[in-house]
Write a protein that holds these residues in place. Structure first.
Motif, PDB file in Angstrom:
ATOM      1  N   LYS A 118     -10.532  -0.842   7.462  1.00 31.51           N
ATOM      2  CA  LYS A 118     -10.642  -1.552   5.693  1.00 31.51           C
ATOM      3  C   LYS A 118      -9.047  -2.135   5.349  1.00 31.51           C
ATOM      4  CE  LYS A 118     -14.812   0.369   4.824  1.00 31.51           C
ATOM      5  NZ  LYS A 118     -15.693   0.983   4.228  1.00 31.51           N
ATOM      6  N   ASN A 119      -8.018  -1.581   6.346  1.00 37.82           N
ATOM      7  CA  ASN A 119      -6.567  -1.735   6.113  1.00 37.82           C
ATOM      8  C   ASN A 119      -6.116  -0.889   4.491  1.00 37.82           C
ATOM      9  OD1 ASN A 119      -6.554  -4.189   7.508  1.00 37.82           O
ATOM     10  ND2 ASN A 119      -7.206  -5.423   5.775  1.00 37.82           N
ATOM     11  N   TYR A 120      -6.890   0.480   4.737  1.00 41.38           N
ATOM     12  CA  TYR A 120      -6.984   1.520   3.693  1.00 41.38           C
ATOM     13  C   TYR A 120      -5.481   2.260   4.415  1.00 41.38           C
ATOM     14  CZ  TYR A 120      -7.040   6.014   1.505  1.00 41.38           C
ATOM     15  OH  TYR A 120      -6.989   7.054   0.915  1.00 41.38           O
ATOM     16  N   ASN A 121      -4.327   2.014   3.363  1.00 40.93           N
ATOM     17  CA  ASN A 121      -3.408   3.252   3.336  1.00 40.93           C
ATOM     18  C   ASN A 121      -2.532   2.051   4.180  1.00 40.93           C
ATOM     19  OD1 ASN A 121      -2.029   5.133   1.814  1.00 40.93           O
ATOM     20  ND2 ASN A 121      -3.005   6.683   2.767  1.00 40.93           N
ATOM     21  N   LEU A 122      -2.749   1.291   5.081  1.00 43.41           N
ATOM     22  CA  LEU A 122      -1.593   0.561   6.041  1.00 43.41           C
ATOM     23  C   LEU A 122      -0.160   0.258   5.410  1.00 43.41           C
ATOM     24  CD1 LEU A 122      -4.006  -1.504   8.646  1.00 43.41           C
ATOM     25  CD2 LEU A 122      -2.904   0.465   9.142  1.00 43.41           C
ATOM     26  N   GLU A 123      -0.106  -0.535   4.386  1.00 40.25           N
ATOM     27  CA  GLU A 123       0.747  -0.992   3.254  1.00 40.25           C
ATOM     28  C   GLU A 123       1.949   0.202   3.706  1.00 40.25           C
ATOM     29  OE1 GLU A 123       2.761  -4.147   2.276  1.00 40.25           O
ATOM     30  OE2 GLU A 123       0.512  -4.145   2.306  1.00 40.25           O
ATOM     31  N   ILE A 155      -2.161  -0.691  16.046  1.00 35.73           N
ATOM     32  CA  ILE A 155      -0.886  -1.206  16.605  1.00 35.73           C
ATOM     33  C   ILE A 155      -0.764  -2.876  16.052  1.00 35.73           C
ATOM     34  CG2 ILE A 155       0.473  -1.944  18.585  1.00 35.73           C
ATOM     35  CD1 ILE A 155       0.278   0.380  19.359  1.00 35.73           C
ATOM     36  N   ASN A 156      -2.780  -3.299  16.792  1.00 38.89           N
ATOM     37  CA  ASN A 156      -3.044  -4.485  16.745  1.00 38.89           C
ATOM     38  C   ASN A 156      -2.769  -5.443  15.194  1.00 38.89           C
ATOM     39  OD1 ASN A 156      -2.957  -5.155  19.162  1.00 38.89           O
ATOM     40  ND2 ASN A 156      -5.330  -5.027  19.379  1.00 38.89           N
ATOM     41  N   LYS A 157      -3.476  -4.182  14.794  1.00 37.67           N
ATOM     42  CA  LYS A 157      -3.614  -4.374  12.519  1.00 37.67           C
ATOM     43  C   LYS A 157      -1.874  -4.524  12.282  1.00 37.67           C
ATOM     44  CE  LYS A 157      -6.796  -4.427  10.931  1.00 37.67           C
ATOM     45  NZ  LYS A 157      -7.728  -5.427  10.589  1.00 37.67           N
ATOM     46  N   TYR A 198       0.989  -7.795   9.787  1.00 38.42           N
ATOM     47  CA  TYR A 198       2.575  -8.280   9.003  1.00 38.42           C
ATOM     48  C   TYR A 198       3.576  -8.742   9.341  1.00 38.42           C
ATOM     49  CZ  TYR A 198       0.270  -4.181   6.366  1.00 38.42           C
ATOM     50  OH  TYR A 198       0.361  -3.639   5.248  1.00 38.42           O
ATOM     51  N   TYR A 199       2.833  -9.145  10.527  1.00 34.59           N
ATOM     52  CA  TYR A 199       4.360  -9.923  11.881  1.00 34.59           C
ATOM     53  C   TYR A 199       3.656 -10.913  12.620  1.00 34.59           C
ATOM     54  CZ  TYR A 199       6.915  -5.420  11.268  1.00 34.59           C
ATOM     55  OH  TYR A 199       7.832  -4.471  10.868  1.00 34.59           O
ATOM     56  N   ASN A 200       2.518 -11.735  11.646  1.00 36.52           N
ATOM     57  CA  ASN A 200       1.635 -12.690  12.630  1.00 36.52           C
ATOM     58  C   ASN A 200       1.664 -12.758  14.107  1.00 36.52           C
ATOM     59  OD1 ASN A 200       0.463 -15.244  12.170  1.00 36.52           O
ATOM     60  ND2 ASN A 200       2.001 -16.190  11.651  1.00 36.52           N
TER      61      ASN A 200
END
Length: 334
Positions: free
Chosen positions: A138-143, A167-169, A174-176
């Motif tokens: 859910k992309n929680y707190n990754l930013e 790591i995959n996320k 963020y790095y495409n």
């Protein structure tokens, strides 16, 4: 073996980090042709959900941990659902630049508040200053976590803690980056250090997961792994247990309570695992290995790879299993 090279550099599998080779089909890193970027083991995991058991041992994993430079930045990944004693990893790390990343928050009920979880882990591991709760799904707190990733970052943790998924996320969000690590429900998917140059200021190193001594996950087949792996938020299940009843956890465990004692157990395990209370007179399951656990009220019983069980009254629990397990007790997370 005929290890593939590009000049003087040995070529590794982009999925698990093992050295690629073309001569031994039964060995690690085997590829059919030199154009393949992932080994046959990763190829079968990705495309057919089949997994050949890795040959690497905990001794080799520990040697890898000891190689991590003392100035490196460490991301220590821990699953909130299947926790371990992290000091068993930290004792091999010389770097003090450690960030604890607690994964799979989306699998726990919403009643488990982030602030309370962080305070809980700060008390247990006071030397770790940075703690993040995340959910790669859910992309929680990754930013927020992304902002501290600098220089050489080593990602470490136990098997199936969510290291490669995390790591995959980062790679895709963020790095495409087109490279993807192999992820699966199988233990020990990553078998060597996988170096991932992101840009001029960041390189991420994915490392193999440590397996706890006598951890059951290494003995389960694909059907069992699917059953014990949560697919959505866990629904807690509560059962009262006393001296004339047992709790059966699938075909894996039998839990009994010490005579003249009654307690309630709240199960935080995958919804697909069948849990039932049964009278001793109807009990036919014959489990050969026995573990006696003294547990206080408001403590959790951890039995990996299933999850944890909250206990409500001081008692002695007897756990019986056909397989070797490593049950442990901790102060209750909730």
């Amino acid at each position: 073996m005929d290890i593939l090279r590009k000049g003087n550099i040995m070529i590794k599998c982009q999925g698990c980090g093992v050295l690629l080779q073309t001569t031994n089909p039964a060995g690690e890193g085997y590829i059919i042709n030199i154009d393949q970027k992932v080994c046959q083991r990763c190829f079968k995991i990705i495309n057919y959900n089949q997994c050949q058991k890795a040959f690497t041992t905990n001794r080799e994993y520990i040697a890898i941990l000891k190689q991590i430079p003392s100035v490196a930045n460490i991301i220590l990944v821990e699953s909130l659902l299947t926790p371990h004693n992290l000091t068993n990893i930290l004792k091999y790390i010389t770097s003090k630049n450690i960030t604890l990343v607690l994964t799979k928050k989306d699998l726990l009920p919403k009643s488990f508040k982030a602030e309370r979880i962080i305070a809980y882990y700060q008390k247990i591991y006071p030397t770790i200053k940075n703690i993040f709760i995340t959910s790669s799904i859910k992309n929680y707190n990754l930013e927020q976590l992304f902002t501290i990733l600098k220089n050489k970052v080593y990602v470490i943790g136990y098997v199936n803690s969510g290291k490669s998924t995390f790591i995959n996320k980062i790679l895709t969000k963020y790095y495409n980056n087109s490279q993807q690590l192999t992820t699966s429900i199988f233990p020990s998917t990553t078998v060597n250090i996988n170096e991932l140059p992101i840009n001029d200021s960041l390189t991420i190193y994915d490392t193999p997961g440590i397996i706890e001594n006598e951890e059951l996950i290494d003995e389960l087949d694909i059907k069992q792994l699917k059953e014990i792996t949560p697919k959505k938020t866990i629904k807690p299940r509560i059962y009262q247990i006393k001296n004339d009843t047992s709790i059966l956890v699938g075909d894996y465990l039998r839990i009994d309570c010490h005579p003249i004692t009654t307690t309630s157990l709240i199960f935080y395990i995958a919804n697909d695992i069948k849990v039932q209370k049964i009278s001793h007179k109807n009990l036919t399951l014959n489990n050969s290995l026995l573990y006696n656990i003294d547990i206080d009220d408001q403590q959790d019983l951890i039995i990996n790879p299933f999850g944890f069980i909250k206990n409500t009254s001081k008692c002695q629990l007897t756990i019986k299993s056909n397989k070797k397990i490593s049950p442990t007790v901790r102060p209750s997370l909730f």
